[in-house]
Design an enzyme around this catalytic site. Structure first.
Site, PDB file in Angstrom:
ATOM      1  N   HIS A   1     -50.470  29.891 -35.495  1.00 53.60           N
ATOM      2  CA  HIS A   1     -50.356  28.465 -35.037  1.00 53.60           C
ATOM      3  C   HIS A   1     -49.147  27.562 -35.368  1.00 53.60           C
ATOM      4  O   HIS A   1     -48.350  27.794 -36.320  1.00 53.60           O
ATOM      5  CB  HIS A   1     -51.648  27.812 -36.055  1.00 53.60           C
ATOM      6  CG  HIS A   1     -52.075  26.432 -35.442  1.00 53.60           C
ATOM      7  ND1 HIS A   1     -51.434  25.330 -35.412  1.00 53.60           N
ATOM      8  CD2 HIS A   1     -53.466  26.249 -34.951  1.00 53.60           C
ATOM      9  CE1 HIS A   1     -52.352  24.348 -35.019  1.00 53.60           C
ATOM     10  NE2 HIS A   1     -53.281  24.930 -34.524  1.00 53.60           N
TER      11      HIS A   1
ATOM     12  N   ASP B   1     -59.663  30.254 -33.408  1.00 51.59           N
ATOM     13  CA  ASP B   1     -60.173  31.100 -32.362  1.00 51.59           C
ATOM     14  C   ASP B   1     -60.587  32.626 -32.630  1.00 51.59           C
ATOM     15  O   ASP B   1     -61.020  33.187 -31.750  1.00 51.59           O
ATOM     16  CB  ASP B   1     -59.096  31.172 -31.250  1.00 51.59           C
ATOM     17  CG  ASP B   1     -58.869  29.775 -30.708  1.00 51.59           C
ATOM     18  OD1 ASP B   1     -57.897  29.108 -30.455  1.00 51.59           O
ATOM     19  OD2 ASP B   1     -59.933  29.173 -30.266  1.00 51.59           O
TER      20      ASP B   1
HETATM   21  C1  SDX Z   1     -55.152  26.473 -30.858  1.00 49.35           C
HETATM   22  O1  SDX Z   1     -51.931  22.897 -31.361  1.00 49.35           O
HETATM   23  C2  SDX Z   1     -53.123  23.206 -31.996  1.00 49.35           C
HETATM   24  O2  SDX Z   1     -53.746  22.264 -32.816  1.00 49.35           O
HETATM   25  C3  SDX Z   1     -53.919  24.057 -31.297  1.00 49.35           C
HETATM   26  C4  SDX Z   1     -55.335  24.068 -31.718  1.00 49.35           C
HETATM   27  C5  SDX Z   1     -56.233  22.882 -31.516  1.00 49.35           C
HETATM   28  O3  SDX Z   1     -57.324  22.979 -32.178  1.00 49.35           O
HETATM   29  O4  SDX Z   1     -56.111  22.306 -30.474  1.00 49.35           O
HETATM   30  O5  SDX Z   1     -55.191  24.595 -33.030  1.00 49.35           O
HETATM   31  C6  SDX Z   1     -55.996  25.485 -31.059  1.00 49.35           C
HETATM   32  O6  SDX Z   1     -54.568  26.411 -29.579  1.00 49.35           O
HETATM   33  C7  SDX Z   1     -54.956  27.556 -31.652  1.00 49.35           C
HETATM   34  C8  SDX Z   1     -53.908  28.705 -31.203  1.00 49.35           C
HETATM   35  C9  SDX Z   1     -54.453  29.434 -30.403  1.00 49.35           C
HETATM   36  N1  SDX Z   1     -53.699  30.567 -29.699  1.00 49.35           N
HETATM   37  C10 SDX Z   1     -53.719  31.801 -30.121  1.00 49.35           C
HETATM   38  O7  SDX Z   1     -54.380  32.233 -31.033  1.00 49.35           O
HETATM   39  C11 SDX Z   1     -52.603  32.767 -29.248  1.00 49.35           C
HETATM   40  C12 SDX Z   1     -51.929  33.448 -30.201  1.00 49.35           C
HETATM   41  N2  SDX Z   1     -51.093  32.752 -30.910  1.00 49.35           N
HETATM   42  C13 SDX Z   1     -49.641  32.587 -30.704  1.00 49.35           C
HETATM   43  O8  SDX Z   1     -49.177  32.767 -29.284  1.00 49.35           O
HETATM   44  C14 SDX Z   1     -49.013  31.695 -31.380  1.00 49.35           C
HETATM   45  O9  SDX Z   1     -49.042  31.888 -32.681  1.00 49.35           O
HETATM   46  C15 SDX Z   1     -49.057  30.096 -31.080  1.00 49.35           C
HETATM   47  C16 SDX Z   1     -48.592  29.778 -29.709  1.00 49.35           C
HETATM   48  C17 SDX Z   1     -50.418  29.527 -31.404  1.00 49.35           C
HETATM   49  C18 SDX Z   1     -47.937  29.401 -31.910  1.00 49.35           C
HETATM   50  O10 SDX Z   1     -46.854  29.767 -31.532  1.00 49.35           O
HETATM   51  P1  SDX Z   1     -45.307  29.160 -32.500  1.00 49.35           P
HETATM   52  O11 SDX Z   1     -45.677  28.467 -33.440  1.00 49.35           O
HETATM   53  O12 SDX Z   1     -44.607  28.544 -31.109  1.00 49.35           O
HETATM   54  O13 SDX Z   1     -44.697  30.434 -32.743  1.00 49.35           O
HETATM   55  P2  SDX Z   1     -43.624  31.542 -31.834  1.00 49.35           P
HETATM   56  O14 SDX Z   1     -44.355  31.621 -30.615  1.00 49.35           O
HETATM   57  O15 SDX Z   1     -42.525  30.487 -31.954  1.00 49.35           O
HETATM   58  O16 SDX Z   1     -43.769  32.802 -32.967  1.00 49.35           O
HETATM   59  C19 SDX Z   1     -42.760  32.709 -33.988  1.00 49.35           C
HETATM   60  C20 SDX Z   1     -42.859  34.171 -34.379  1.00 49.35           C
HETATM   61  C21 SDX Z   1     -42.455  34.939 -33.100  1.00 49.35           C
HETATM   62  O17 SDX Z   1     -41.765  36.162 -33.610  1.00 49.35           O
HETATM   63  P3  SDX Z   1     -40.078  36.193 -33.925  1.00 49.35           P
HETATM   64  O18 SDX Z   1     -39.654  35.873 -32.454  1.00 49.35           O
HETATM   65  O19 SDX Z   1     -39.845  35.394 -34.897  1.00 49.35           O
HETATM   66  O20 SDX Z   1     -39.821  37.763 -33.972  1.00 49.35           O
HETATM   67  O21 SDX Z   1     -44.319  34.692 -34.646  1.00 49.35           O
HETATM   68  C22 SDX Z   1     -44.549  35.554 -33.747  1.00 49.35           C
HETATM   69  C23 SDX Z   1     -43.728  35.447 -32.479  1.00 49.35           C
HETATM   70  O22 SDX Z   1     -43.641  36.739 -31.669  1.00 49.35           O
HETATM   71  N3  SDX Z   1     -46.060  35.402 -33.084  1.00 49.35           N
HETATM   72  C24 SDX Z   1     -46.894  36.288 -33.260  1.00 49.35           C
HETATM   73  C25 SDX Z   1     -48.133  35.564 -32.880  1.00 49.35           C
HETATM   74  N4  SDX Z   1     -47.929  34.310 -32.872  1.00 49.35           N
HETATM   75  C26 SDX Z   1     -46.508  33.924 -33.167  1.00 49.35           C
HETATM   76  N5  SDX Z   1     -46.828  37.723 -33.272  1.00 49.35           N
HETATM   77  C27 SDX Z   1     -47.971  38.223 -33.068  1.00 49.35           C
HETATM   78  N6  SDX Z   1     -49.205  37.811 -32.921  1.00 49.35           N
HETATM   79  C28 SDX Z   1     -49.178  36.371 -32.759  1.00 49.35           C
HETATM   80  N7  SDX Z   1     -50.501  35.759 -32.565  1.00 49.35           N
END
Ligand code: SDX
Length: 448
Positions: free
Chosen positions: A325, A382
């Site tokens: 998140h 989710d």
């Molecule tokens: C919602 O904003 C809100 O409040 C949203 C929400 C709401 O109520 O409105 O809470 C609802 O959208 C919840 C989130 C739902 N999305 C998912 O579950 C999709 C999977 N999650 C991600 O794609 C990710 O965690 C995000 C998009 C939610 C957040 O991404 P960030 O904070 O921008 O983190 P990032 O993409 O910069 O990742 C940081 C690191 C990376 O690795 P490195 O580059 O450091 O090696 O964490 C890794 C990412 O690859 N990473 C994950 C991951 N999420 C981040 N690796 C594996 N699985 C994941 N789910």
């Protein structure tokens, strides 16, 4: 029926940030500048950069706005490190346990828990406005049978505005409860009708005697020859899902609603834009992506451990959907509540869903793994919501629609809060230009 006492006055008890003697000191080009620091209700700090460009000529750069506050808001507080979520100061755990979706929606929109008469009036308006114009039924025929329900929802919300032109102007606040009730009531009718259309079944009319959630389930699952009687456990689980999705401060879709509303676009157009933003798999589409992920793991026979190993391999580009998140760097409090609700409902319904077993095993393995621990990746809202909705019988392509129904009061609350700001300005971020320098036009025969 005379409308009960006045709504909480817009702006009553408005919280305001506290000016402090703190200053942020910037040195640019050998010159030193001081910027004021504001402190929020819960002690968060913000550097006020409203004068930055005029005094320094510089702008800030923050791809994805992860460090940028777009507004001051009194609606929802999140502490991502502590895993805290409160609507107008009330902990989400208490609202999920003791409140109803309609009551929590009133709280978000108007700032206070409703009195008995206020809640009765809001409920009456929701019942009064539950039908959509008969002509709108024909609009469903314009969509192909396999149209994604989020495409239908965003189009039909805009269409609703066409049938209620009196609400297209930014309403004076005394009429706002009508606009809020109309939108909240009709979004259910539109969502259920889109589901019926996908089944080739006739649309089911709402029932005046049913409350918000049972009425939605009636429109979704009743047939003309066979009324649907939802189980109390199902109604309670869906009530919690909607409450837990109702607001989440400046998330992608809510920020979109505020941005579109800042141009003085009407509430329907602003909310329709929020639906489109929510559709993305990284946002409201994640609940559908979680189920697809669990389905694939079960169908392939891959162990959770093997799947997690693939997630950790950067070349795989696979994400553990429902994990991570932008704000929560701890367990999403909503996921905690939904995990319990999921287990409880499946037990009550006597359903043993392999998906829940796999989801809980994925969580167990991930939370012990340094890849997830180091990146502070925990289950988000989710991760479990889709398993509950699937058990209720809601099809996966309707999951983002359920998120939209839940998030609607939050969108309405933020649209109203922004419109009531005396200083409301159209949103217009700046940029850092990195393109070509000035160059002269070349006739086509001189281009290579
Ligand atoms: C919602 O904003 C809100 O409040 C949203 C929400 C709401 O109520 O409105 O809470 C609802 O959208 C919840 C989130 C739902 N999305 C998912 O579950 C999709 C999977 N999650 C991600 O794609 C990710 O965690 C995000 C998009 C939610 C957040 O991404 P960030 O904070 O921008 O983190 P990032 O993409 O910069 O990742 C940081 C690191 C990376 O690795 P490195 O580059 O450091 O090696 O964490 C890794 C990412 O690859 N990473 C994950 C991951 N999420 C981040 N690796 C594996 N699985 C994941 N789910």
């Amino acid at each position: 029926m005379k409308r009960p006492g006045p709504l909480p006055e817009a702006g009553t008890k408005t919280m305001s940030t506290e000016a402090t003697n703190d200053r942020a000191v910037l040195t640019i080009g050998g010159k030193t500048y001081e910027l004021p620091v504001k402190i929020g209700t819960e002690g968060e700090m913000a550097i006020d950069i409203t004068s930055l460009r005029s005094t320094t000529g510089a702008i800030t750069l923050d791809d994805g706005y992860g460090n940028t506050g777009s507004c001051e808001s009194a609606i929802t507080f999140i502490d991502g490190d502590q895993g805290i979520l409160r609507y107008r100061g009330y902990p989400i755990e208490q609202l999920a346990e003791q409140s109803t979706f309609v009551e929590s929606s009133y709280l978000l929109i108007f700032g206070e828990l409703p009195t008995g008469p206020q809640l009765a009036e809001f409920r009456r308006l929701l019942c009064e406005h539950e039908f959509i114009h008969e002509d709108m039924r024909h609009q469903f025929e314009g969509f192909p049978p396999n149209a994604h329900p989020m495409a239908i929802l965003s189009a039909m919300i805009n269409a609703l505005g066409a049938y209620e032109p009196d609400l297209l102007e930014p309403e004076d606040d005394s009429r706002f409860i009508d606009a809020a009730a109309r939108l909240m009531s009709k979004i259910r009718t539109v969502a259920a009708a889109s589901y019926k259309k996908s089944l080739g079944q006739p649309m089911i009319y709402p029932r005046y005697d049913l409350q918000y959630v049972p009425n939605f389930l009636h429109m979704m699952f009743s047939k003309p020859n066979h009324p649907h009687q939802p189980l109390p456990e199902v109604v309670s689980a869906l009530r919690q899902i909607l409450i837990l999705h109702a607001d989440h401060e400046q998330n992608c879709s809510t920020s979109t609603v505020r941005m579109v509303g800042s141009s003085q676009a009407n509430l329907y157009a602003s909310v329709a834009s929020g639906v489109c933003a929510l559709w993305g798999p990284l946002h409201g589409g994640a609940n559908q992506a979680v189920i697809d992920m669990l389905d694939q793991i079960i169908a392939s026979g891959e162990t959770p451990e093997a799947f997690i190993a693939r997630v950790k391999d950067r070349n795989s580009k696979i994400r553990l959907m429902g994990f991570g998140h932008r704000v929560y760097k701890n367990y999403d409090p909503r996921a905690k509540i939904l995990k319990v609700a999921c287990d409880r409902m499946l037990n009550k319904l006597g359903i043993h869903d392999r998906m829940l077993d796999v989801a809980m095993k994925l969580e167990e393995v991930a939370l012990k793994d340094s890849y997830f621990i180091d990146r502070k990746l925990y289950p988000n809202v989710d991760f479990y919501s889709g398993i509950i909705m699937k058990a209720i019988g809601i099809p996966t392509d309707m999951f983002p629609v359920m998120f939209a129904i839940g998030r609607l009061p939050g969108w309405i609350a933020h649209w109203r809060e922004a419109h009531l700001q005396p200083s409301q300005k159209i949103h217009r971020p700046r940029q850092l230009y990195i393109g070509a320098r000035m160059r002269d036009y070349q006739p086509i025969d001189r281009r290579r």
